[in-house]
Enzyme design. Structure first.
Site, short mmCIF file in Angstrom:
data_model
loop_
_atom_site.label_atom_id
_atom_site.label_comp_id
_atom_site.label_asym_id
_atom_site.label_seq_id
_atom_site.Cartn_x
_atom_site.Cartn_y
_atom_site.Cartn_z
N THR A 1 53.99 45.11 51.53
CA THR A 1 53.64 43.69 51.58
C THR A 1 52.85 43.28 50.35
O THR A 1 52.13 44.11 49.76
CB THR A 1 52.80 43.42 52.85
N ASP A 2 52.92 42.00 50.00
CA ASP A 2 52.10 41.50 48.88
C ASP A 2 50.61 41.54 49.21
O ASP A 2 49.77 41.45 48.33
CB ASP A 2 52.54 40.08 48.47
N GLU A 3 50.29 41.71 50.51
CA GLU A 3 48.88 41.69 50.90
C GLU A 3 48.10 42.88 50.35
O GLU A 3 46.87 42.86 50.32
CB GLU A 3 48.74 41.59 52.43
N LYS B 1 48.38 49.32 54.80
CA LYS B 1 49.65 49.26 54.06
C LYS B 1 49.44 49.79 52.62
O LYS B 1 50.30 50.48 52.08
CB LYS B 1 50.20 47.83 54.02
N TYR C 1 44.61 45.66 58.15
CA TYR C 1 46.08 45.71 58.05
C TYR C 1 46.51 46.01 56.61
O TYR C 1 47.24 46.97 56.35
CB TYR C 1 46.70 44.39 58.52
#
Ligand code: NAD
Ligand code: TYD
Length: 339
Positions: free
Chosen positions: A125-127, A157, A153
């Site tokens: 994810t870009d997060e 990741k 979260y």
């Protein structure tokens, strides 16, 4: 070609299974999913009797069960979608995020090493890049942007991404990673922004906007993400990371207003509520690499995709009404009751 899809009873994984069965009718697709609160077997109903498809209720952290399935099927490619994926839940209870997102990924990679799987693809994810300031619209996340996660979260990741790259460098495991921006489309669990606002608006319930509503996300239609992963697993370079996003930045409040307009509901339903802890301000992907190397570009414009999505939720009420009337009710009460 045998492809394992983990987390295929969730939002993006299920859309990916439909996409792969359509695009590659000669492939065998095996879905491994634990069926947590976010996994819905009813989503996979249309493909359950397809002879090219197999479903196995499996926890990716269960080493014995995972190895058993690898022994039986000997997959060529593994695409790992399985994850705890909701930031708000990770703030309430981080542990399961660390277990599934990090240790589960490790179990899958150990099985890939053992059975000589030709590709392990990690859906990230870009997060993992953290966030960007609102007053610097010139800044974007590239594949070189340092990992700087904010929530349990995104930290889980980011940890998984590092382990994936470590398995590549140390053991030569043939890996790829995609880091995509926020997805929207059919079958998204109604705890996420867009389906939550659609479901609440249809029930004339308040639309809870966190903080000032000015946080920005870069929205991509789920099928465009599926196509990007299909390209990466077939044509992407081993050991590489690919950012996926379509330059479609929107503030949360503008999305909620748009949903009100689409559903002909008054904006008076909007309710500003306490902000999320550590709330990331802006995400924005630079997708130059996947465009120039693999020719990927998004095909669905946001104006069309959001209309399709609203229509889907209107036409598939049973799918999400079953969810919002069950266990999810307690979650909603706990998370939004005092906001
Ligand atoms: P989701 O929460 O809708 O689905 C997750 C699925 O994983 C569910 O079916 C669940 O049952 C399954 N699962 C959870 N723990 C498991 C375990 N231990 N073993 C096996 N299965 C397990 O998530 P999603 O939105 O479809 O996201 C899929 C992946 O894409 C995630 O890895 C997420 O980090 C990533 N991603 C999501 C977005 C987004 O906007 N939704 C954007 C970029 C990346
Ligand atoms: P979400 O769909 O949870 O995705 P993510 O946090 O992974 O980007 O949330 C998208 C944005 O919408 C995020 O800035 C938080 C905000 N949000 C609300 O304002 N209200 C809500 O009820 C939810 C679920 C999210």
């Amino acid at each position: 070609m045998i492809v394992f899809v983990t987390g295929g009873a969730g939002f993006i994984g299920a859309n990916f299974i439909f996409y792969m069965l359509k695009e590659h009718p000669d492939y065998r697709i095996v879905c491994l999913d634990k069926l947590t609160y976010a996994g819905n077997l009813s989503t996979l109903e249309p493909v359950m009797r397809n002879p090219a498809f197999r479903f196995e209720k499996t926890d990716i952290c269960d080493r014995k069960a995972v190895f058993q399935l690898f022994e039986e099927e000997k997959p060529d490619i593994v695409v790992n979608f399985a994850a705890e994926s909701h930031v708000d839940r990770s703030i309430e209870d981080p542990e399961v995020f660390l277990r599934t997102n990090i240790l589960g990924t490790q179990v899958l990679m150990d099985a890939c090493r053992h059975y000589g799987t030709k590709r392990f693809h990690q859906v990230s994810t870009d997060e993992v890049y953290g966030d960007l300031p609102l007053d610097r619209p010139d800044l974007f996340f590239t594949e070189q942007t340092p990992l700087h996660a904010s929530s349990p979260y995104s930290a889980s990741k980011a940890s998984a991404d590092m382990i994936v790259m470590a398995y590549h460098r140390t053991f030569g495991l043939p890996v790829t990673i995609s880091r995509c921006s926020n997805n929207y489309g059919p079958y998204q669990f109604p705890e996420k922004l867009i389906p939550l606002m659609i479901a609440n608006a249809l029930a004339d319930k308040p639309l809870p906007v966190y903080g000032d509503g000015l946080n920005v996300r870069d929205w991509l239609y789920v099928e465009d993400h599926c196509r990007a992963i299909d390209l990466i697993i077939h044509k992407g370079q081993v050991g590489e990371v690919y950012n996926v996003g379509g330059h479609n930045e929107m503030s949360n409040i503008s999305i909620v207003r748009l949903i009100c307009r689409e559903l002909n509901k008054p904006e008076s339903l909007i309710k500003y509520v306490t902000d999320r802890k550590g709330h990331d301000r802006r995400y924005a992907i630079d997708p130059k690499k996947i465009h120039s190397e693999l020719g990927w570009l998004p095909e669905t414009k946001f104006e069309d995709g959001i209309k399709e999505t609203v229509k889907w939720y209107l036409n598939n009420r049973q799918w999400w009404e079953t969810i919002v009337s069950g266990e999810y009710k307690h979650y909603y009460e706990k998370m939004y009751g005092n906001k």
